[in-house]
Scaffold this motif. Sequence first.
Motif, PDB file in Angstrom:
ATOM      1  N   CYS A  85      18.639   1.181 -18.349  1.00  0.00           N
ATOM      2  CA  CYS A  85      19.067   1.908 -19.544  1.00  0.00           C
ATOM      3  C   CYS A  85      19.780   3.183 -19.114  1.00  0.00           C
ATOM      4  N   ASN A  86      21.103   3.115 -19.069  1.00  0.00           N
ATOM      5  CA  ASN A  86      21.929   4.240 -18.627  1.00  0.00           C
ATOM      6  C   ASN A  86      22.795   4.693 -19.805  1.00  0.00           C
ATOM      7  N   PRO A  87      22.474   5.851 -20.394  1.00  0.00           N
ATOM      8  CA  PRO A  87      23.228   6.287 -21.570  1.00  0.00           C
ATOM      9  C   PRO A  87      24.738   6.347 -21.344  1.00  0.00           C
ATOM     10  N   SER A  88      25.188   6.743 -20.147  1.00  0.00           N
ATOM     11  CA  SER A  88      26.628   6.841 -19.911  1.00  0.00           C
ATOM     12  C   SER A  88      27.294   5.476 -19.965  1.00  0.00           C
ATOM     13  N   VAL A  89      26.595   4.438 -19.520  1.00  0.00           N
ATOM     14  CA  VAL A  89      27.140   3.074 -19.595  1.00  0.00           C
ATOM     15  C   VAL A  89      27.186   2.606 -21.044  1.00  0.00           C
ATOM     16  N   GLY A 103      19.245  -2.908 -20.090  1.00  0.00           N
ATOM     17  CA  GLY A 103      17.916  -3.375 -19.735  1.00  0.00           C
ATOM     18  C   GLY A 103      16.852  -2.341 -20.049  1.00  0.00           C
ATOM     19  N   VAL A 104      15.752  -2.802 -20.631  1.00  0.00           N
ATOM     20  CA  VAL A 104      14.651  -1.913 -21.001  1.00  0.00           C
ATOM     21  C   VAL A 104      13.314  -2.583 -20.677  1.00  0.00           C
ATOM     22  N   ALA A 105      12.293  -1.747 -20.513  1.00  0.00           N
ATOM     23  CA  ALA A 105      10.953  -2.286 -20.281  1.00  0.00           C
ATOM     24  C   ALA A 105       9.864  -1.454 -20.954  1.00  0.00           C
ATOM     25  N   THR A 106      10.255  -0.326 -21.554  1.00  0.00           N
ATOM     26  CA  THR A 106       9.285   0.576 -22.184  1.00  0.00           C
ATOM     27  C   THR A 106       9.815   1.033 -23.540  1.00  0.00           C
ATOM     28  N   PRO A 107       8.913   1.509 -24.410  1.00  0.00           N
ATOM     29  CA  PRO A 107       9.383   2.058 -25.686  1.00  0.00           C
ATOM     30  C   PRO A 107      10.363   3.215 -25.510  1.00  0.00           C
ATOM     31  N   SER A 108      10.130   4.077 -24.522  1.00  0.00           N
ATOM     32  CA  SER A 108      11.051   5.203 -24.301  1.00  0.00           C
ATOM     33  C   SER A 108      12.455   4.705 -23.988  1.00  0.00           C
ATOM     34  N   GLU A 109      12.559   3.706 -23.124  1.00  0.00           N
ATOM     35  CA  GLU A 109      13.869   3.153 -22.794  1.00  0.00           C
ATOM     36  C   GLU A 109      14.502   2.476 -24.006  1.00  0.00           C
ATOM     37  N   CYS A 110      13.705   1.780 -24.793  1.00  0.00           N
ATOM     38  CA  CYS A 110      14.232   1.121 -25.995  1.00  0.00           C
ATOM     39  C   CYS A 110      14.872   2.124 -26.936  1.00  0.00           C
ATOM     40  N   PHE A 111      14.163   3.201 -27.228  1.00  0.00           N
ATOM     41  CA  PHE A 111      14.682   4.163 -28.190  1.00  0.00           C
ATOM     42  C   PHE A 111      15.829   4.978 -27.612  1.00  0.00           C
ATOM     43  N   THR A 112      15.805   5.239 -26.318  1.00  0.00           N
ATOM     44  CA  THR A 112      16.947   5.908 -25.686  1.00  0.00           C
ATOM     45  C   THR A 112      18.193   5.045 -25.824  1.00  0.00           C
ATOM     46  N   ALA A 113      18.043   3.752 -25.550  1.00  0.00           N
ATOM     47  CA  ALA A 113      19.178   2.832 -25.659  1.00  0.00           C
ATOM     48  C   ALA A 113      19.724   2.794 -27.076  1.00  0.00           C
ATOM     49  N   LEU A 114      18.845   2.688 -28.051  1.00  0.00           N
ATOM     50  CA  LEU A 114      19.289   2.600 -29.446  1.00  0.00           C
ATOM     51  C   LEU A 114      19.935   3.903 -29.906  1.00  0.00           C
ATOM     52  N   HIS A 116      21.683   5.876 -28.214  1.00  0.00           N
ATOM     53  CA  HIS A 116      23.011   6.011 -27.619  1.00  0.00           C
ATOM     54  C   HIS A 116      23.962   4.893 -28.041  1.00  0.00           C
ATOM     55  N   GLY A 117      23.475   3.987 -28.919  1.00  0.00           N
ATOM     56  CA  GLY A 117      24.392   3.027 -29.510  1.00  0.00           C
ATOM     57  C   GLY A 117      24.306   1.593 -29.037  1.00  0.00           C
ATOM     58  N   ALA A 118      23.253   1.220 -28.322  1.00  0.00           N
ATOM     59  CA  ALA A 118      23.122  -0.164 -27.865  1.00  0.00           C
ATOM     60  C   ALA A 118      23.115  -1.130 -29.045  1.00  0.00           C
ATOM     61  N   HIS A 119      23.792  -2.256 -28.867  1.00  0.00           N
ATOM     62  CA  HIS A 119      23.798  -3.289 -29.905  1.00  0.00           C
ATOM     63  C   HIS A 119      22.516  -4.113 -29.889  1.00  0.00           C
ATOM     64  N   GLY A 120      21.883  -4.174 -28.733  1.00  0.00           N
ATOM     65  CA  GLY A 120      20.645  -4.927 -28.588  1.00  0.00           C
ATOM     66  C   GLY A 120      19.977  -4.530 -27.289  1.00  0.00           C
ATOM     67  N   LEU A 121      18.771  -5.047 -27.074  1.00  0.00           N
ATOM     68  CA  LEU A 121      17.966  -4.665 -25.920  1.00  0.00           C
ATOM     69  C   LEU A 121      17.667  -5.873 -25.049  1.00  0.00           C
ATOM     70  N   LYS A 122      17.835  -5.696 -23.762  1.00  0.00           N
ATOM     71  CA  LYS A 122      17.524  -6.736 -22.789  1.00  0.00           C
ATOM     72  C   LYS A 122      16.171  -6.399 -22.158  1.00  0.00           C
ATOM     73  N   PHE A 123      15.132  -7.131 -22.529  1.00  0.00           N
ATOM     74  CA  PHE A 123      13.810  -6.898 -21.956  1.00  0.00           C
ATOM     75  C   PHE A 123      13.752  -7.582 -20.597  1.00  0.00           C
ATOM     76  N   PHE A 124      13.740  -6.726 -19.544  1.00  0.00           N
ATOM     77  CA  PHE A 124      13.905  -7.227 -18.186  1.00  0.00           C
ATOM     78  C   PHE A 124      13.056  -6.411 -17.209  1.00  0.00           C
ATOM     79  N   PRO A 125      12.368  -7.119 -16.292  1.00  0.00           N
ATOM     80  CA  PRO A 125      12.203  -8.572 -16.237  1.00  0.00           C
ATOM     81  C   PRO A 125      11.148  -9.045 -17.224  1.00  0.00           C
ATOM     82  N   ALA A 126      11.507 -10.027 -18.002  1.00  0.00           N
ATOM     83  CA  ALA A 126      10.644 -10.470 -19.099  1.00  0.00           C
ATOM     84  C   ALA A 126       9.281 -10.944 -18.611  1.00  0.00           C
ATOM     85  N   PHE A 127       9.235 -11.533 -17.427  1.00  0.00           N
ATOM     86  CA  PHE A 127       7.953 -12.071 -16.962  1.00  0.00           C
ATOM     87  C   PHE A 127       6.948 -10.967 -16.659  1.00  0.00           C
TER      88      PHE A 127
END
Length: 205
Positions: A85-89, A103-114, A116-127
């Motif tokens: 999750c890189n805001p500049s990207v 790519g996100v794995a935590t709530p903090s990363e999810c909300f940071t991504a959203l 900054h304008g992410a269209h969706g979230l890639k939960f990685f690595p899902a396993f």
Amino acid sequence: MSREIIAILRGVQPSDVVAIGQALIDAGIDRIEVPLNSPDPLASIAALADAFGDTALIGAGTVLTAQSVADVHAAGGRLIVSPDCNPSVIEATRAHDMQSFPGVATPSECFTALRHGAHGLKFFPAFLIGPKGLSAIRAVLPEGTRTYAVGGVGPDTFAQWIAAGATGFGIGTGIYTPGLTAAEVADRARTLVEAYDAKMEANGK
């Protein structure tokens, strides 16, 4: 029907990519990423965009910098997928009117991504996150957030992930590994599509 499946063609050669892309589209998968750590990835993205840009969402994975976003855009790509999750990207992706899936794995990363304008979230690595982890995070995400499970996901676990709130999947080695023919990719893609359609229907989606 546009399915929320992104085919990840890590390691694909530019000479093979159009035939493989055609096999995926014919099987019903119209979202394709070429990771930037593949051989000559921008050439592959340009070939796919030229052949299928009007009917499929073509882009890059493993995108780590804003400059890479610009390079993919110049090659005709419209999709940017990252392992982190890189805001500049994310911001560069939005500035180029492309779709952003960090790519996100935590709530903090999810909300940071959203934020900054992410269209969706890639939960990685899902396993590592697991369906239970996604379900817990999903409970606090804004309604309608697109959530992709990526990494160790396949037809045998689609049902668990969909029940946990996944809206889509990124599939790498389950659909392509270097050396596979277009016909072999087509067989794998059809199996994935059949499983995806069945599980989505069963969940009323």
